[in-house]
Design an enzyme around this catalytic site. Structure first.
Site, PDB file in Angstrom:
ATOM      1  N   HIS A  17     -44.128 -42.474  37.372  1.00  0.00           N
ATOM      2  CA  HIS A  17     -43.070 -41.523  37.027  1.00  0.00           C
ATOM      3  C   HIS A  17     -43.589 -40.091  36.901  1.00  0.00           C
ATOM      4  O   HIS A  17     -43.022 -39.283  36.176  1.00  0.00           O
ATOM      5  CB  HIS A  17     -42.360 -41.964  35.742  1.00  0.00           C
ATOM      6  CG  HIS A  17     -41.502 -43.165  35.946  1.00  0.00           C
ATOM      7  ND1 HIS A  17     -40.178 -43.088  36.297  1.00  0.00           N
ATOM      8  CD2 HIS A  17     -41.797 -44.481  35.887  1.00  0.00           C
ATOM      9  CE1 HIS A  17     -39.679 -44.302  36.429  1.00  0.00           C
ATOM     10  NE2 HIS A  17     -40.645 -45.180  36.176  1.00  0.00           N
ATOM     11  N   HIS A 104     -48.137 -57.426  31.650  1.00  0.00           N
ATOM     12  CA  HIS A 104     -48.257 -56.141  32.330  1.00  0.00           C
ATOM     13  C   HIS A 104     -49.590 -55.499  31.923  1.00  0.00           C
ATOM     14  O   HIS A 104     -50.375 -56.090  31.191  1.00  0.00           O
ATOM     15  CB  HIS A 104     -47.072 -55.229  31.977  1.00  0.00           C
ATOM     16  CG  HIS A 104     -46.635 -54.368  33.139  1.00  0.00           C
ATOM     17  ND1 HIS A 104     -47.468 -53.447  33.710  1.00  0.00           N
ATOM     18  CD2 HIS A 104     -45.452 -54.297  33.811  1.00  0.00           C
ATOM     19  CE1 HIS A 104     -46.823 -52.835  34.700  1.00  0.00           C
ATOM     20  NE2 HIS A 104     -45.597 -53.333  34.792  1.00  0.00           N
ATOM     21  N   ASP A 349     -38.318 -55.136  40.720  1.00  0.00           N
ATOM     22  CA  ASP A 349     -38.118 -56.156  41.744  1.00  0.00           C
ATOM     23  C   ASP A 349     -38.092 -57.540  41.101  1.00  0.00           C
ATOM     24  O   ASP A 349     -39.007 -57.877  40.337  1.00  0.00           O
ATOM     25  CB  ASP A 349     -39.254 -56.113  42.760  1.00  0.00           C
ATOM     26  CG  ASP A 349     -39.255 -54.853  43.599  1.00  0.00           C
ATOM     27  OD1 ASP A 349     -38.554 -54.837  44.612  1.00  0.00           O
ATOM     28  OD2 ASP A 349     -39.957 -53.895  43.225  1.00  0.00           O
TER      29      ASP A 349
END
Length: 402
Positions: A17, A104, A349
Site C-alpha cells: 500500500h 501471515h 484472493d
C-alpha cells in the site's frame, strides 16, 4: 534480500500500500528492442480484479520504463520499471495494529525488523511480485529471440480438485504419455481460455466451483501450478550449489504463499525403480561443430541431470497454500499476548493459483536467463584459449587409447 540473480540481477521495491512498486534490472544485454508493450501483457495477466475468482482490488498495473533504454533499445545499463499503486486502502487494515494475522507475516516481520508495514502485507504481499513479473518479461523476450525458449504454466490443482496426471503419478508412480503431450503442446492462449487457468475444461469447472464455494464461506483454498520450459539450451546450471533445479526451487519458493516444489517425477519418483526411472539416451545426431547431440527416450529427470540441463523440457510443480487473510472471525492472540477475535477486512484472493501462473513463468525466465549468461561467460572465456586438439579423445567422450 530483495535482489535475485548474479548475472541478470533483479532488485524489486515497494510495499502493498505504498505509492508504487517495481524493480531495477541490471545485466540485461544491450541491443534488445524493448518497450512497455513487451512487459505489459504479463503484468495484465497477473493484475488483481480480473474476475470473481480474485481479489476485487482494482489496479491497472501499467508499467513505465524509466531508464536503461533509448529509442526502444536496451543500453546495457540498469533498467528501471515503475508501477503506481492506485487503489490503496490502508484503513482496511487497522485491526492489524492489534492482531498479527494467523499464518501471515505480520508477526515474523515484526520479530525480524522491529517494525512492520502498517497496512496489508508490506513486502510479504503479492504486490511485490509485480517487479518480478516485469523483469521476467524482459528475460523471456531475450530467451525467446535468441534460443526460442517457451515458458508456459497452468493451474494443475485447486484444493482436492486436480488434473488427472497428478492422481496418475500418485497411484501409478509414473507419468502417462498424455502428460508429456500436454507439455509439448500447451500454450498460454489455451491456459488463458478459462479464468481458472486450467487447460482441462471439465477440471477447470470443478476448480471454479471449489474457489467460489470457499469465497462464499469467507474462506480460502490452495492449489498447485505446473510449469514447462521448452527449448532450454543444454549445459545450463552451476554445480555444485547453483544447480539448475536448485535455482528453480529457490526462485519458486521465494514466491509468496509457496509451500512445496517438485521437479520431473518429483515425489512420485521415489517409489519407482531405477530401471523404470532412468532416462536412456537415444537419437544420437551430430551438431554443426561435429559434436554428438543426444536426446533421452523418457524425461523423468525433468530436463536436468547432475544439476545441468540436458536439452529436454524442464518441468516442475509448485504448491501454494490457502491465502492467510480470510474474512472470517478467528480466535487468536493480540501483539500484547491477550486473546481475542480477529475479523480481518480488506480485499483478498480466495485462491492465489490463477494469478500465480505468470509469476511462476516469470521466475522461471529469470532463472534460465541468469544461467544462460553464466554459461555464455564461461563459453566465451574458453573460446579465447588455443584450440584443444580434436584427436584428444576426452573431447568427444571416447575412451582413451591404451
Amino acid at each position: 534480500m530483495s535482489t535475485f540473480g548474479q548475472y541478470f540481477r533483479v532488485t524489486t521495491f515497494g510495499e502493498s500500500h505504498c505509492k508504487a512498486v517495481g524493480c531495477i534490472v541490471d545485466g540485461c544485454p544491450p541491443g534488445l528492442e524493448l518497450t512497455e508493450g513487451d512487459v505489459q501483457p504479463q503484468l495484465t495477466r497477473r493484475r488483481p480484479g480480473q474476475s470473481n475468482l480474485t481479489t476485487p482490488r482494482n489496479e491497472k498495473d501499467q508499467v513505465v520504463i524509466q531508464s536503461g533504454t533509448e529509442f526502444g533499445v536496451t543500453l546495457g545499463t540498469p533498467i528501471g520499471l515503475f508501477v503506481a499503486n492506485q487503489d490503496q486502502r490502508p484503513h482496511d487494515y487497522s485491526e492489524t495494529d492489534f492482531y498479527p494475522r494467523p499464518s501471515h507475516a505480520d508477526w515474523t516481520y515484526l520479530q525480524k525488523y522491529g517494525v512492520k508495514a502498517s497496512s496489508g502485507g508490506g513486502r510479504s504481499s503479492a504486490r511485490e511480485t509485480i517487479g518480478r513479473v516485469a523483469a521476467g518479461a524482459i528475460a523471456e523476450k531475450y530467451l525467446r529471440l535468441v534460443y526460442g525458449v517457451e515458458i508456459v504454466a497452468f493451474v494443475s490443482s485447486v484444493g482436492c480438485v486436480e488434473m488427472p496426471f497428478i492422481a496418475q503419478m500418485r497411484n501409478d508412480r509414473a507419468l502417462e504419455p498424455e502428460f508429456f503431450q500436454l507439455l509439448d503442446s500447451i500454450t498460454r492462449e489455451r491456459v488463458d481460455a478459462d479464468m481458472v487457468r486450467c487447460p482441462d475444461k471439465d477440471v477447470a469447472d470443478q476448480m471454479r466451483d471449489e474457489i467460489l464455494k470457499n469465497k462464499e464461506a469467507c474462506d480460502s483454498v490452495g492449489g498447485t501450478v505446473t510449469c514447462v520450459i521448452r527449448r532450454v539450451p543444454s549445459g545450463l546450471g552451476e554445480p555444485c550449489f547453483d544447480k539448475l533445479e536448485a535455482k528453480l526451487a529457490h526462485a519458486m519458493l521465494s514466491i509468496p504463499a509457496t509451500k512445496g516444489f517438485e521437479i520431473g517425477s518429483g515425489f512420485a519418483g521415489t517409489a519407482m525403480h531405477g530401471s523404470v526411472h532412468n532416462d536412456p539416451f537415444v537419437n544420437s545426431t551430430v551438431d554443426p561443430q561435429g559434436k554428438p547431440n543426444l536426446r533421452t527416450a523418457t524425461n523423468f529427470s525433468g530436463g536436468i541431470q547432475g544439476g545441468i540441463s540436458n536439452g529436454e523440457h524442464v518441468y516442475f510443480r509448485v504448491a501454494f497454500k490457502p491465502p492467510a487473510t480470510i474474512s472470517q472471525a478467528q480466535t487468536t492472540a493480540q501483539y500484547n499476548g491477550q486473546g481475542g477475535i480477529l475479523a480481518a477486512r480488506g480485499r483478498h484472493d480466495p485462491c492465489v493459483v490463477p494469478r500465480a501462473v505468470p509469476i511462476v513463468e516469470s521466475m522461471a525466465a529469470l532463472v534460465v536467463m541468469d544461467a544462460v549468461l553464466a554459461q555464455n561467460s564461461r563459453s566465451k572465456s574458453a573460446s579465447l584459449l588455443p584450440a584443444v586438439s580434436k584427436s584428444n579423445p576426452l573431447m568427444y567422450g571416447q575412451p582413451p587409447s591404451s
